[in-house]
Design a protein around this motif. Structure first.
Motif, PDB file in Angstrom:
ATOM      1  N   ASP A   1      28.405  33.916  55.148  1.00 46.12           N
ATOM      2  CA  ASP A   1      28.888  32.749  54.773  1.00 46.12           C
ATOM      3  C   ASP A   1      29.560  33.006  53.212  1.00 46.12           C
ATOM      4  OD1 ASP A   1      28.354  31.627  57.000  1.00 46.12           O
ATOM      5  OD2 ASP A   1      26.431  30.621  56.085  1.00 46.12           O
ATOM      6  N   ARG A   2      28.855  33.930  52.340  1.00 48.04           N
ATOM      7  CA  ARG A   2      29.169  34.068  50.968  1.00 48.04           C
ATOM      8  C   ARG A   2      30.304  35.087  50.827  1.00 48.04           C
ATOM      9  NH1 ARG A   2      24.252  36.191  48.112  1.00 48.04           N
ATOM     10  NH2 ARG A   2      25.689  36.569  46.302  1.00 48.04           N
ATOM     11  N   ILE A   3      30.588  35.844  51.912  1.00 47.01           N
ATOM     12  CA  ILE A   3      32.064  36.780  52.098  1.00 47.01           C
ATOM     13  C   ILE A   3      33.026  35.779  52.303  1.00 47.01           C
ATOM     14  CG2 ILE A   3      33.082  38.286  53.369  1.00 47.01           C
ATOM     15  CD1 ILE A   3      30.199  39.897  53.519  1.00 47.01           C
ATOM     16  N   ASN A   4      32.832  34.841  53.351  1.00 50.78           N
ATOM     17  CA  ASN A   4      33.898  34.150  53.580  1.00 50.78           C
ATOM     18  C   ASN A   4      34.369  33.140  52.384  1.00 50.78           C
ATOM     19  OD1 ASN A   4      33.989  35.034  56.181  1.00 50.78           O
ATOM     20  ND2 ASN A   4      32.727  33.431  57.023  1.00 50.78           N
TER      21      ASN A   4
ATOM     22  N   ASN B   1      38.248  31.919  47.666  1.00 54.56           N
ATOM     23  CA  ASN B   1      38.295  31.712  46.375  1.00 54.56           C
ATOM     24  C   ASN B   1      39.121  32.978  45.647  1.00 54.56           C
ATOM     25  OD1 ASN B   1      37.228  29.191  46.015  1.00 54.56           O
ATOM     26  ND2 ASN B   1      35.085  30.109  46.341  1.00 54.56           N
ATOM     27  N   GLY B   2      39.339  34.099  46.562  1.00 47.85           N
ATOM     28  CA  GLY B   2      40.080  35.360  46.003  1.00 47.85           C
ATOM     29  C   GLY B   2      39.447  36.073  45.367  1.00 47.85           C
ATOM     30  N   TRP B   3      38.069  36.135  45.347  1.00 47.24           N
ATOM     31  CA  TRP B   3      37.070  36.901  44.602  1.00 47.24           C
ATOM     32  C   TRP B   3      36.980  38.172  45.611  1.00 47.24           C
ATOM     33  CZ3 TRP B   3      33.141  32.353  44.409  1.00 47.24           C
ATOM     34  CH2 TRP B   3      33.872  31.393  43.608  1.00 47.24           C
ATOM     35  N   LEU B   4      37.821  39.011  45.465  1.00 47.37           N
ATOM     36  CA  LEU B   4      37.847  40.400  46.477  1.00 47.37           C
ATOM     37  C   LEU B   4      36.842  41.229  45.856  1.00 47.37           C
ATOM     38  CD1 LEU B   4      41.771  40.641  46.790  1.00 47.37           C
ATOM     39  CD2 LEU B   4      40.141  39.307  48.077  1.00 47.37           C
ATOM     40  N   GLY B   5      36.619  41.257  44.535  1.00 42.30           N
ATOM     41  CA  GLY B   5      35.618  42.311  44.203  1.00 42.30           C
ATOM     42  C   GLY B   5      34.165  41.831  44.860  1.00 42.30           C
TER      43      GLY B   5
ATOM     44  N   LEU C   1      29.547  42.181  48.541  1.00 43.77           N
ATOM     45  CA  LEU C   1      28.801  41.384  49.623  1.00 43.77           C
ATOM     46  C   LEU C   1      29.032  42.116  51.013  1.00 43.77           C
ATOM     47  CD1 LEU C   1      29.475  37.841  48.577  1.00 43.77           C
ATOM     48  CD2 LEU C   1      27.480  38.948  48.450  1.00 43.77           C
ATOM     49  N   CYS C   2      30.101  42.724  51.018  1.00 42.71           N
ATOM     50  CA  CYS C   2      30.176  43.359  52.467  1.00 42.71           C
ATOM     51  C   CYS C   2      29.294  44.884  52.582  1.00 42.71           C
ATOM     52  CB  CYS C   2      31.721  44.068  52.495  1.00 42.71           C
ATOM     53  SG  CYS C   2      32.761  42.661  53.183  1.00 42.71           S
ATOM     54  N   VAL C   3      29.088  45.392  51.455  1.00 42.09           N
ATOM     55  CA  VAL C   3      28.097  46.506  51.365  1.00 42.09           C
ATOM     56  C   VAL C   3      26.783  46.167  51.680  1.00 42.09           C
ATOM     57  CG1 VAL C   3      27.322  48.234  49.690  1.00 42.09           C
ATOM     58  CG2 VAL C   3      29.872  47.843  49.659  1.00 42.09           C
ATOM     59  N   SER C   4      26.403  45.038  51.076  1.00 47.18           N
ATOM     60  CA  SER C   4      25.344  44.406  51.136  1.00 47.18           C
ATOM     61  C   SER C   4      24.713  44.068  52.937  1.00 47.18           C
ATOM     62  CB  SER C   4      25.034  43.253  50.184  1.00 47.18           C
ATOM     63  OG  SER C   4      24.926  43.433  48.788  1.00 47.18           O
TER      64      SER C   4
END
Length: 71
Positions: free
Chosen positions: A18-21, A26-30, A35-38
């Protein structure tokens, strides 16, 4: 890892998704990348937990002792 924590780990995985989505929207790619790593680490931990708690169906096969022929 304690098998009783499996449900909590699934909740963490769902929350991370959910947080990744949200981060991508919001355009927070970093932030999304971190979050994808986690998320990947949490999925690996869940898979390891499942492997550890699932009874193995592997069997030991006796291949015998090799015979060495003398010439």
């Amino acid at each position: 890892m304690d098998p009783s924590q499996r449900r909590r780990l699934i909740e963490i995985i769902n929350s991370l998704s959910d947080r990744i989505n949200e981060a991508k929207l919001n355009g927070w790619l970093g932030e999304a990348e971190g979050l994808c790593v986690s998320l990947q680490a949490a999925r690996k931990k869940l898979a390891a937990l499942d492997r550890a708690t699932t009874p193995s169906t592997a069997r030991i096969t006796d291949l015998g002792i090799p015979q060495i022929k003398k010439s």
